[in-house]
Design a protein around this motif. Structure first.
Motif, PDB file in Angstrom:
ATOM      1  N   GLY A   6      -1.320 -11.049   4.019  1.00 24.67           N
ATOM      2  CA  GLY A   6      -2.330 -11.453   3.049  1.00 24.67           C
ATOM      3  C   GLY A   6      -1.829 -11.300   1.637  1.00 24.67           C
ATOM      4  N   THR A   7      -2.623 -11.740   0.673  1.00 27.83           N
ATOM      5  CA  THR A   7      -2.243 -11.557  -0.730  1.00 27.83           C
ATOM      6  C   THR A   7      -2.252 -10.062  -1.032  1.00 27.83           C
ATOM      7  N   PRO A   8      -1.488  -9.650  -2.043  1.00 30.84           N
ATOM      8  CA  PRO A   8      -1.511  -8.231  -2.411  1.00 30.84           C
ATOM      9  C   PRO A   8      -2.938  -7.728  -2.654  1.00 30.84           C
ATOM     10  N   ASP A   9      -3.745  -8.517  -3.342  1.00 26.07           N
ATOM     11  CA  ASP A   9      -5.128  -8.101  -3.608  1.00 26.07           C
ATOM     12  C   ASP A   9      -5.914  -7.923  -2.309  1.00 26.07           C
ATOM     13  N   ALA A  10      -5.742  -8.876  -1.388  1.00 28.30           N
ATOM     14  CA  ALA A  10      -6.509  -8.820  -0.144  1.00 28.30           C
ATOM     15  C   ALA A  10      -6.122  -7.600   0.687  1.00 28.30           C
ATOM     16  N   TRP A  33      -4.757  -4.827  -0.441  1.00 31.96           N
ATOM     17  CA  TRP A  33      -5.207  -3.633  -1.158  1.00 31.96           C
ATOM     18  C   TRP A  33      -6.704  -3.435  -0.974  1.00 31.96           C
ATOM     19  N   ALA A  34      -7.458  -4.555  -0.991  1.00 30.44           N
ATOM     20  CA  ALA A  34      -8.916  -4.465  -0.876  1.00 30.44           C
ATOM     21  C   ALA A  34      -9.338  -4.051   0.529  1.00 30.44           C
ATOM     22  N   GLN A  35      -8.586  -4.525   1.534  1.00 32.64           N
ATOM     23  CA  GLN A  35      -9.000  -4.273   2.914  1.00 32.64           C
ATOM     24  C   GLN A  35      -7.786  -4.096   3.816  1.00 32.64           C
ATOM     25  N   PRO A  36      -7.178  -2.903   3.792  1.00 25.42           N
ATOM     26  CA  PRO A  36      -6.036  -2.666   4.689  1.00 25.42           C
ATOM     27  C   PRO A  36      -6.480  -2.765   6.146  1.00 25.42           C
ATOM     28  N   ALA A  37      -5.557  -3.237   6.986  1.00 22.31           N
ATOM     29  CA  ALA A  37      -5.912  -3.525   8.379  1.00 22.31           C
ATOM     30  C   ALA A  37      -6.284  -2.277   9.177  1.00 22.31           C
ATOM     31  N   ASP A  38      -5.660  -1.158   8.863  1.00 23.88           N
ATOM     32  CA  ASP A  38      -5.986   0.058   9.610  1.00 23.88           C
ATOM     33  C   ASP A  38      -5.653   1.306   8.784  1.00 23.88           C
ATOM     34  N   ALA A  39      -5.967   2.458   9.365  1.00 24.56           N
ATOM     35  CA  ALA A  39      -5.820   3.719   8.641  1.00 24.56           C
ATOM     36  C   ALA A  39      -4.354   4.009   8.288  1.00 24.56           C
ATOM     37  N   ASP A  40      -3.435   3.652   9.198  1.00 25.79           N
ATOM     38  CA  ASP A  40      -2.017   3.889   8.931  1.00 25.79           C
ATOM     39  C   ASP A  40      -1.557   3.111   7.708  1.00 25.79           C
ATOM     40  N   LEU A  41      -1.977   1.845   7.628  1.00 27.15           N
ATOM     41  CA  LEU A  41      -1.578   1.023   6.492  1.00 27.15           C
ATOM     42  C   LEU A  41      -2.228   1.557   5.214  1.00 27.15           C
ATOM     43  N   ALA A  42      -3.482   1.947   5.309  1.00 27.14           N
ATOM     44  CA  ALA A  42      -4.172   2.512   4.142  1.00 27.14           C
ATOM     45  C   ALA A  42      -3.391   3.728   3.630  1.00 27.14           C
ATOM     46  N   HIS A  43      -2.962   4.567   4.559  1.00 30.53           N
ATOM     47  CA  HIS A  43      -2.201   5.757   4.196  1.00 30.53           C
ATOM     48  C   HIS A  43      -0.871   5.377   3.567  1.00 30.53           C
ATOM     49  N   PHE A  44      -0.204   4.374   4.169  1.00 28.50           N
ATOM     50  CA  PHE A  44       1.079   3.883   3.663  1.00 28.50           C
ATOM     51  C   PHE A  44       0.928   3.353   2.234  1.00 28.50           C
ATOM     52  N   LEU A  45      -0.222   2.760   1.938  1.00 30.74           N
ATOM     53  CA  LEU A  45      -0.460   2.215   0.604  1.00 30.74           C
ATOM     54  C   LEU A  45      -0.866   3.296  -0.398  1.00 30.74           C
ATOM     55  N   ASP A  93       9.819  -1.107   0.088  1.00 36.02           N
ATOM     56  CA  ASP A  93       9.206  -0.569  -1.122  1.00 36.02           C
ATOM     57  C   ASP A  93       7.917  -1.330  -1.427  1.00 36.02           C
ATOM     58  N   GLN A  94       6.816  -0.593  -1.398  1.00 32.26           N
ATOM     59  CA  GLN A  94       5.506  -1.197  -1.569  1.00 32.26           C
ATOM     60  C   GLN A  94       5.371  -1.870  -2.933  1.00 32.26           C
ATOM     61  N   ALA A  95       5.852  -1.194  -3.983  1.00 31.78           N
ATOM     62  CA  ALA A  95       5.722  -1.756  -5.333  1.00 31.78           C
ATOM     63  C   ALA A  95       6.449  -3.096  -5.413  1.00 31.78           C
ATOM     64  N   GLU A  96       7.643  -3.129  -4.838  1.00 38.96           N
ATOM     65  CA  GLU A  96       8.430  -4.354  -4.831  1.00 38.96           C
ATOM     66  C   GLU A  96       7.699  -5.467  -4.075  1.00 38.96           C
ATOM     67  N   ALA A  97       7.203  -5.136  -2.895  1.00 36.62           N
ATOM     68  CA  ALA A  97       6.525  -6.131  -2.058  1.00 36.62           C
ATOM     69  C   ALA A  97       5.302  -6.701  -2.765  1.00 36.62           C
ATOM     70  N   PHE A  98       4.537  -5.829  -3.397  1.00 39.40           N
ATOM     71  CA  PHE A  98       3.304  -6.281  -4.040  1.00 39.40           C
ATOM     72  C   PHE A  98       3.600  -7.029  -5.340  1.00 39.40           C
ATOM     73  N   ALA A  99       4.697  -6.670  -6.019  1.00 30.34           N
ATOM     74  CA  ALA A  99       5.004  -7.325  -7.299  1.00 30.34           C
ATOM     75  C   ALA A  99       5.516  -8.739  -7.080  1.00 30.34           C
ATOM     76  N   LEU A 100       6.271  -8.955  -6.006  1.00 25.55           N
ATOM     77  CA  LEU A 100       6.970 -10.233  -5.829  1.00 25.55           C
ATOM     78  C   LEU A 100       6.251 -11.222  -4.920  1.00 25.55           C
ATOM     79  N   GLY A 101       5.470 -10.726  -3.985  1.00 30.22           N
ATOM     80  CA  GLY A 101       4.961 -11.606  -2.940  1.00 30.22           C
ATOM     81  C   GLY A 101       3.709 -12.374  -3.338  1.00 30.22           C
ATOM     82  N   ASP A 102       3.704 -13.694  -3.081  1.00 30.28           N
ATOM     83  CA  ASP A 102       2.432 -14.413  -3.124  1.00 30.28           C
ATOM     84  C   ASP A 102       1.569 -13.851  -2.002  1.00 30.28           C
ATOM     85  N   ARG A 103       2.244 -13.617  -0.861  1.00 25.51           N
ATOM     86  CA  ARG A 103       1.598 -12.894   0.231  1.00 25.51           C
ATOM     87  C   ARG A 103       2.549 -11.807   0.713  1.00 25.51           C
TER      88      ARG A 103
END
Ligand SMILES: Nc1ncnc2c1ncn2[C@@H]1O[C@H](COP(=O)(O)OP(=O)(O)OP(=O)(O)O)[C@@H](O)[C@H]1O
Ligand SMILES: [Mg+2]
Length: 312
Positions: A214-218, A220-232, A191-201
């Motif tokens: 990476g940090t949730p902000d990092a 979100w700011a720069q997903p590694a690839d198109a699949d991850l961007a889509h997943f987010l 669950d993306q919301a869970e991962a981003f809410a709890l993780g320092d990274r």
């Protein structure tokens, strides 16, 4: 503090964990985010010593854990199906790891009380675990894992079997608890919301590999690839880059417009607009105002260049 080094696990020739290297700092919470079958549980099992890696190793405080059995690794485990001992009461469950170490009864009693207070279950000592709700059982599992003071806590979808509202509440509790006890933790979820809410990274996994850490902000700011961007949820992929939905500005009226609204879906405070441009492209936009364009409305769409993210 904890280092998983180039670890690979194969089952019958299929690679479940593929050359994973991950460092977790003292007191850090790393969430592992990935779809079903991506190797999250396998990674935790390798760290816990329940699965021997075909290649690679796990190092805790500078010590290679290869020859250290699971119960001597100083690792606490919390799994989705809580696996409590149903023939013991709450106190008996929380005390389990302490009894294994032959601690004096008085010290165990104090520790059990402290742990139950920590997870918000003061006074539950004598309750039979069979009479507890799912959320309460999960808190007992957490108290049991924390009681021996593990160096590292591993959690595998601990909220997976709970309903949405309870999950949100326990998520807040967990975040507070992690900060309070300064525990080092690896928390697995799909669950993306869970991962981003709890993780320092956040460590993003796919087909046994770490795609990005990476940090949730990092992330979100720069997903590694198109699949991850889509997943987010960043669905506006064009020419090898992503257009953030909040950077797609949609106005009703104002000239002839250059698109038509296909859908307007309220998601809490925001409305997700799907707009079909005259150019043939479809874009998603996020609108935070109470009033918003409706399906069928002709609109003018502009893109704020600041919201364009180049993908590698
Ligand atoms: N003991 C095993 N024997 C054979 N294959 C296994 C075994 N354990 C895991 N696998 C396979 O390894 C891959 C990774 O499994 P794993 O349980 O780590 O995924 P996961 O990310 O935890 O998935 P989920 O979110 O569904 O729990 C899967 O394809 C799974 O079928
Ligand atoms: Mg799993």
């Amino acid at each position: 503090m904890l280092r998983v080094e180039h670890s690979t696990v194969r089952f019958d020739g299929r690679t479940a964990l593929d050359d994973v290297t991950l460092d977790v700092g003292d007191g850090e919470v790393v969430t592992v985010l990935g779809p079903s079958g991506s190797g999250k549980t396998t990674l935790l099992r390798v760290i816990a010593g329940l699965q021997r890696p075909d290649q690679g190793r796990v190092v805790l405080d500078g010590r290679d854990l290869a020859s250290v059995p699971p119960h001597r690794r100083g690792i606490g485990l919390v799994f989705q199906d809580h696996a409590l001992f149903h023939h013991r009461d709450v106190a008996g469950n929380v005390a389990f790891g302490l009894r294994m170490r032959n601690e004096p009864a008085a010290a165990i009693g104090r520790r059990v009380r402290d742990m139950l207070e920590l997870v918000g279950l003061s006074g539950f000592e004598d309750r039979s675990v069979a009479t507890l709700s799912g959320g309460e059982q999960q808190r007992v599992a957490l108290a049991r894992a924390l009681a021996p003071g593990p160096r590292v806590l591993l959690l595998d979808e601990p909220l997976g079997s709970l309903d949405r509202r309870l999950r949100d509440r326990l998520l807040d509790d967990l975040a507070r608890l992690f900060a309070e006890v300064q525990v080092t933790a690896i928390y697995v979820t799909h669950d993306q919301a869970e991962a981003f809410a709890l993780g320092d990274r956040v460590a993003v996994m796919r087909t046994g590999r770490l795609v990005q850490v990476g940090t949730p902000d990092a992330i979100w700011a720069q997903p590694a690839d198109a699949d991850l961007a889509h997943f987010l949820g960043l669905r506006n992929v064009r020419d090898g880059s992503v257009v953030r939905p909040e950077a797609v500005l949609v106005r009703v009226g104002g000239g002839d417009g250059n698109g038509v609204v296909l859908a307007a879906i309220r998601q809490g405070p925001t409305v997700r607009l799907v707009v079909s441009l005259d150019s043939g492209e479809t874009l998603e936009a996020l609108v935070t105002s109470l009033e918003h364009p409706e399906p069928g409305d002709r609109v003018s769409v502009e893109i704020d260049p600041a919201g364009i993210v180049e993908l590698p």
